[in-house]
Design a protein around this motif. Structure first.
Motif, mmCIF file in Angstrom:
data_model
loop_
_atom_site.group_PDB
_atom_site.id
_atom_site.type_symbol
_atom_site.label_atom_id
_atom_site.label_comp_id
_atom_site.label_asym_id
_atom_site.label_seq_id
_atom_site.Cartn_x
_atom_site.Cartn_y
_atom_site.Cartn_z
ATOM 1 N N ILE A 136 -4.504 -11.487 -1.255
ATOM 2 C CA ILE A 136 -3.614 -12.465 -0.595
ATOM 3 C C ILE A 136 -2.749 -13.348 -1.730
ATOM 4 C CG2 ILE A 136 -3.348 -14.902 0.612
ATOM 5 C CD1 ILE A 136 -6.322 -14.152 2.013
ATOM 6 N N ASP A 137 -1.727 -12.936 -1.838
ATOM 7 C CA ASP A 137 -0.638 -13.422 -2.932
ATOM 8 C C ASP A 137 0.134 -14.482 -2.597
ATOM 9 O OD1 ASP A 137 0.911 -13.458 -5.048
ATOM 10 O OD2 ASP A 137 1.361 -11.210 -5.068
ATOM 11 N N PRO A 138 -0.149 -15.692 -2.945
ATOM 12 C CA PRO A 138 0.816 -16.807 -2.656
ATOM 13 C C PRO A 138 2.121 -16.839 -3.147
ATOM 14 C CG PRO A 138 -1.363 -17.598 -2.668
ATOM 15 C CD PRO A 138 -1.482 -16.176 -3.266
ATOM 16 N N SER A 139 2.113 -16.205 -4.345
ATOM 17 C CA SER A 139 3.441 -16.011 -5.374
ATOM 18 C C SER A 139 4.441 -14.919 -4.392
ATOM 19 C CB SER A 139 3.146 -15.564 -6.511
ATOM 20 O OG SER A 139 2.753 -14.260 -6.796
ATOM 21 N N GLU A 140 4.032 -14.191 -3.460
ATOM 22 C CA GLU A 140 4.855 -13.187 -3.086
ATOM 23 C C GLU A 140 4.736 -13.444 -1.302
ATOM 24 O OE1 GLU A 140 6.648 -10.954 -4.472
ATOM 25 O OE2 GLU A 140 6.127 -11.657 -6.549
ATOM 26 N N ASP A 141 4.080 -14.237 -1.053
ATOM 27 C CA ASP A 141 3.747 -14.544 0.377
ATOM 28 C C ASP A 141 3.400 -13.468 1.086
ATOM 29 O OD1 ASP A 141 4.708 -17.301 0.060
ATOM 30 O OD2 ASP A 141 6.824 -17.110 0.850
ATOM 31 N N VAL A 142 2.569 -12.948 0.633
ATOM 32 C CA VAL A 142 2.189 -11.437 1.418
ATOM 33 C C VAL A 142 0.657 -11.370 1.206
ATOM 34 C CG1 VAL A 142 2.406 -9.912 -0.704
ATOM 35 C CG2 VAL A 142 2.777 -9.072 1.704
ATOM 36 N N CYS A 143 0.038 -10.613 2.320
ATOM 37 C CA CYS A 143 -1.344 -10.186 2.384
ATOM 38 C C CYS A 143 -1.186 -8.750 2.205
ATOM 39 C CB CYS A 143 -2.265 -10.727 3.639
ATOM 40 S SG CYS A 143 -2.265 -12.498 3.781
ATOM 41 N N THR A 144 -1.910 -7.851 1.220
ATOM 42 C CA THR A 144 -2.168 -6.717 1.182
ATOM 43 C C THR A 144 -3.624 -6.123 1.862
ATOM 44 O OG1 THR A 144 -0.597 -6.383 -0.694
ATOM 45 C CG2 THR A 144 -1.799 -4.580 -0.234
ATOM 46 N N VAL A 145 -3.539 -5.535 2.853
ATOM 47 C CA VAL A 145 -4.871 -5.031 3.273
ATOM 48 C C VAL A 145 -5.067 -3.480 3.116
ATOM 49 C CG1 VAL A 145 -6.158 -4.514 5.603
ATOM 50 C CG2 VAL A 145 -4.253 -6.551 5.495
ATOM 51 N N HIS A 146 -6.119 -3.298 2.294
ATOM 52 C CA HIS A 146 -6.559 -2.016 1.817
ATOM 53 C C HIS A 146 -7.596 -1.429 2.669
ATOM 54 C CE1 HIS A 146 -4.176 -2.295 -1.779
ATOM 55 N NE2 HIS A 146 -4.549 -3.452 -1.872
ATOM 56 N N SER A 147 -7.708 -0.297 3.390
ATOM 57 C CA SER A 147 -8.734 0.261 4.076
ATOM 58 C C SER A 147 -8.638 1.843 3.840
ATOM 59 C CB SER A 147 -8.421 -0.020 5.711
ATOM 60 O OG SER A 147 -7.240 0.613 5.987
ATOM 61 N N GLY A 148 -9.653 2.160 4.358
ATOM 62 C CA GLY A 148 -10.078 3.650 3.937
ATOM 63 C C GLY A 148 -10.662 3.685 2.675
ATOM 64 N N PRO A 149 -11.845 3.291 2.142
ATOM 65 C CA PRO A 149 -12.244 3.332 0.966
ATOM 66 C C PRO A 149 -12.664 4.672 0.397
ATOM 67 C CG PRO A 149 -13.988 2.218 2.217
ATOM 68 C CD PRO A 149 -12.557 2.599 3.069
ATOM 69 N N THR A 150 -12.493 5.033 -0.840
ATOM 70 C CA THR A 150 -13.003 6.325 -1.296
ATOM 71 C C THR A 150 -13.803 6.200 -2.372
ATOM 72 O OG1 THR A 150 -11.352 6.744 -2.978
ATOM 73 C CG2 THR A 150 -10.839 7.511 -0.805
ATOM 74 N N ARG A 151 -14.845 7.288 -2.533
ATOM 75 C CA ARG A 151 -15.985 7.000 -3.665
ATOM 76 C C ARG A 151 -15.149 7.079 -5.084
ATOM 77 N NH1 ARG A 151 -20.198 4.187 -2.212
ATOM 78 N NH2 ARG A 151 -21.064 5.011 -0.329
ATOM 79 N N THR A 152 -13.974 7.437 -5.069
ATOM 80 C CA THR A 152 -13.174 7.825 -6.231
ATOM 81 C C THR A 152 -12.586 6.206 -6.846
ATOM 82 O OG1 THR A 152 -11.354 8.540 -5.206
ATOM 83 C CG2 THR A 152 -12.856 10.009 -6.176
ATOM 84 N N GLY A 153 -12.723 5.256 -6.254
ATOM 85 C CA GLY A 153 -12.249 3.983 -6.289
ATOM 86 C C GLY A 153 -10.858 3.823 -5.848
ATOM 87 N N THR A 154 -10.416 4.187 -4.918
ATOM 88 C CA THR A 154 -9.137 3.877 -4.189
ATOM 89 C C THR A 154 -9.226 3.716 -2.924
ATOM 90 O OG1 THR A 154 -8.624 6.210 -3.739
ATOM 91 C CG2 THR A 154 -7.813 5.509 -5.754
ATOM 92 N N TYR A 155 -8.284 3.338 -2.011
ATOM 93 C CA TYR A 155 -8.334 2.966 -0.850
ATOM 94 C C TYR A 155 -6.982 3.896 -0.059
ATOM 95 C CZ TYR A 155 -11.279 -1.053 -0.655
ATOM 96 O OH TYR A 155 -12.543 -1.941 -0.763
ATOM 97 N N THR A 156 -7.242 4.699 1.024
ATOM 98 C CA THR A 156 -6.363 5.626 1.400
ATOM 99 C C THR A 156 -5.299 4.858 2.350
ATOM 100 O OG1 THR A 156 -7.699 6.040 3.548
ATOM 101 C CG2 THR A 156 -7.984 7.443 1.720
ATOM 102 N N GLU A 157 -5.279 3.906 2.820
ATOM 103 C CA GLU A 157 -4.331 3.108 3.320
ATOM 104 C C GLU A 157 -4.107 1.494 2.858
ATOM 105 O OE1 GLU A 157 -4.931 3.290 7.811
ATOM 106 O OE2 GLU A 157 -6.130 4.899 7.508
ATOM 107 N N GLN A 158 -2.929 1.195 3.086
ATOM 108 C CA GLN A 158 -2.314 0.075 2.396
ATOM 109 C C GLN A 158 -1.193 -0.654 3.671
ATOM 110 O OE1 GLN A 158 -1.258 -0.268 -1.698
ATOM 111 N NE2 GLN A 158 0.598 -1.370 -1.001
ATOM 112 N N GLU A 159 -1.515 -1.841 4.037
ATOM 113 C CA GLU A 159 -0.559 -2.427 4.666
ATOM 114 C C GLU A 159 -0.373 -3.929 4.339
ATOM 115 O OE1 GLU A 159 0.237 -3.673 9.565
ATOM 116 O OE2 GLU A 159 -1.894 -3.107 8.731
ATOM 117 N N LYS A 160 1.116 -4.291 3.996
ATOM 118 C CA LYS A 160 1.570 -5.571 3.682
ATOM 119 C C LYS A 160 1.798 -6.452 4.940
ATOM 120 C CE LYS A 160 3.077 -4.269 -0.857
ATOM 121 N NZ LYS A 160 2.204 -5.053 -1.674
ATOM 122 N N ILE A 161 1.185 -7.626 4.933
ATOM 123 C CA ILE A 161 1.384 -8.515 6.135
ATOM 124 C C ILE A 161 2.219 -9.686 5.427
ATOM 125 C CG2 ILE A 161 0.560 -10.047 7.728
ATOM 126 C CD1 ILE A 161 -0.063 -6.818 8.183
#
Length: 190
Positions: A136-161
């Motif tokens: 949750i980033d108040p300086s940008e007025d946006v929430c970034t939802v990360h889903s689909g975690p991988t064991r390599t330290g990334t998320y496969t999906e990202q959505e900005k709300i």
């Protein structure tokens, strides 16, 4: 932000019994104790979001704020701004929840925590298979939802709300909807 190298292998053991200053958030990243002053916008988001989440969980899980979570490495010790604990999760022998008990983590970033939240925490939460990581980033007025975690330290999906739209958290067998129209915008806060 103050950084102090740790001298023990356990993330939280060095802090047991320590007299920590009020108004600071304490976490451990890569074996270093990090103390960050708490900001007003962070507090405002917590006050808005936590009751909404708690009400919708209705006893099917638990919401925590700034509570130590045990991670698989002694070099990491996070106390997420908000964490949603799965229904039926049990505490470990120290009385804490462990990483695998979490369904979602929500972090409210500021200028001083931006790098940790977008890089180090994202990597750790993904490696630990935490299903949802929301920044949750108040300086940008946006929430970034990360889903689909991988064991390599990334998320496969990202959505900005954008603030003002509903933040939907799809949990196991249910979903939580957080209204973001009351989230503050932090201008110049860090």
């Amino acid at each position: 932000m103050t950084t102090v190298p740790m001298v023990t292998a356990g993330a939280w053991e060095v802090l047991d019994g320590a007299n920590l200053p009020d108004g600071f958030r304490v976490e451990i990243t890569e074996g270093k104790i990090i103390m960050t002053p708490r900001g007003e916008s962070r507090s405002d988001v917590l006050i808005e979001a936590a009751p909404q989440i708690k009400e919708q969980l209705a006893g099917q899980g638990k919401v925590l704020s700034d509570v130590m979570i045990d991670f698989p490495s002694g070099l990491w010790g996070y106390a997420p701004d908000l964490a949603i604990v799965a229904p039926g999760a049990e505490r470990d022998k120290r009385g804490r929840f462990e990483w695998h008990s979490l369904e979602a983590v929500l972090e409210i970033i500021s200028l001083s925590t931006r790098d940790d939240d977008f890089e180090k925490k994202l990597r750790m939460y993904a490696e630990c298979a935490i299903p949802l990581y929301v920044i949750i980033d108040p300086s940008e007025d946006v929430c970034t939802v990360h889903s689909g975690p991988t064991r390599t330290g990334t998320y496969t999906e990202q959505e900005k709300i954008p603030f003002g739209e509903d933040l939907v958290l799809p949990l196991e067998g249910r979903e939580i909807v957080v209204k973001t129209d009351g989230f503050p915008r932090a201008e110049g806060e860090g």
